[in-house]
Design a protein around this motif. Structure first.
Motif, PDB file in Angstrom:
ATOM      1  N   LYS A   1       0.832  -1.201   0.000  1.00 19.86           N
ATOM      2  CA  LYS A   1       0.000   0.000   0.000  1.00 19.86           C
ATOM      3  C   LYS A   1       0.869   1.256   0.000  1.00 19.86           C
ATOM      4  N   SER A   2       0.225   2.408  -0.151  1.00 18.28           N
ATOM      5  CA  SER A   2       0.957   3.659  -0.386  1.00 18.28           C
ATOM      6  C   SER A   2       1.892   4.021   0.762  1.00 18.28           C
TER       7      SER A   2
ATOM      8  N   ASP B   1       5.849   4.608   0.167  1.00 17.03           N
ATOM      9  CA  ASP B   1       6.510   5.892   0.394  1.00 17.03           C
ATOM     10  C   ASP B   1       7.684   5.742   1.355  1.00 17.03           C
TER      11      ASP B   1
ATOM     12  N   HIS C   1       5.045   9.232  -5.679  1.00 20.05           N
ATOM     13  CA  HIS C   1       4.851   9.030  -4.245  1.00 20.05           C
ATOM     14  C   HIS C   1       4.929  10.378  -3.535  1.00 20.05           C
TER      15      HIS C   1
END
Length: 277
Positions: A40-41, A45, A111
């Motif tokens: 997931k993000s 990141d 990102h």
């Protein structure tokens, strides 16, 4: 691709990862694999910040395969983070295509957690990763006559007790080709083989195949790591395929399959290491 279970947390807890890990123990060796969906993000990141480069668009940050010798505690693991950490973070080995600058610029904005300008890096994600020893002694580097993987033994019709295939990361290089790192393992009664393969094809430019094979003899405790780099220009590989009898319409399929390309891509580096547990 089947997964070992779903995890809803953005940053999975260790107990959640353990529940998603499948293992098989054979004659004192524990072989494990974990296959989960794309990260997931938040973790993406975080990984990009720590690595200092944008990560591939398909990153399986929680996936891994490992081999552990239970008596000594020796453990070898393959994971996406350590593999990407071996990607060149300078412009020394950058491959050039018509859209390389635009691609790199677009990746900087992918990102939100990355605010600074990303330095040039090998955007083909070509890694020389051969695994991470998380505990125990390193491999020996014999100067002469290291033990080789016994191919004839692997050709025997032994029953396969445990099999897994795990993707660590994949990028389509902004529609300029593909770069994918996968691990595949099979366990037989007396031995096992793990293949970690980087397949990188930059259309009309270059083809790379980098294979790390880990062979374990359960009866002797012998571990062999065989690392091979293969590389050739895209046009040369294309010509070899045509000369081998491939029809032009078959080339698209062939260029997606490293098994079809391997014999047409010459070896440029080969390292064999041994270890006895």
């Amino acid at each position: 691709m089947a997964f070992n279970g779903a995890i809803n947390e953005a940053f999975p807890m260790p107990e959640s990862l353990d529940r998603s890990t499948v293992s098989h123990t054979q004659k004192g060796f524990k072989i494990s694999a974990r296959k989960l969906p794309i990260s997931k993000s938040g973790p993406i990141d975080e990984m990009s910040k720590t690595l200092g480069i944008p990560v591939p668009e398909m990153i399986f940050g929680d996936n891994m395969v490992s081999i552990e010798h239970l008596k000594s505690g020796w453990r070898l693991e393959f994971n996406a983070y350590d593999a990407l950490d071996r990607v060149d973070k300078t412009d020394k080995n950058m491959l050039q295509v018509a859209y390389s600058k635009e691609w790199s610029s677009s990746r900087e904005k992918t990102h939100e957690g990355i605010k600074e300008i990303v330095k040039p890096f090998d955007w083909s994600y070509s890694t020389d990763y051969a695994g991470t020893i998380t505990n125990g002694k390193p491999f020996d580097h014999p100067e002469q006559s290291p033990d080789r993987i016994p191919i004839e033994l692997l050709k025997r019709p032994d029953p396969i007790l445990f099999f897994e295939e795990v993707v660590l990361y994949e990028s389509e290089l902004d529609d300029n080709g593909i770069s994918v790192l996968t691990c595949k393992l099979r366990v037989m009664p007396d031995r096992m083989l793990l293949l970690c393969r980087l397949f990188m094809r930059l259309d009309n430019v270059l083809v790379r195949i980098r294979d790390t094979r880990i062979y374990v003899d359960f009866n002797t405790g012998k571990v062999i790591r065989d690392y091979i780099e293969k590389e050739e220009t895209f046009p040369t590989v294309k010509n070899h395929l045509l000369f081998s009898g491939k029809l032009p319409d078959d080339l698209t399929i062939a260029f997606r399959d490293p098994n079809q390309l391997a014999e047409h891509v010459p070896e440029v580096k080969h390292i064999v290491e041994n270890l006895t547990l």
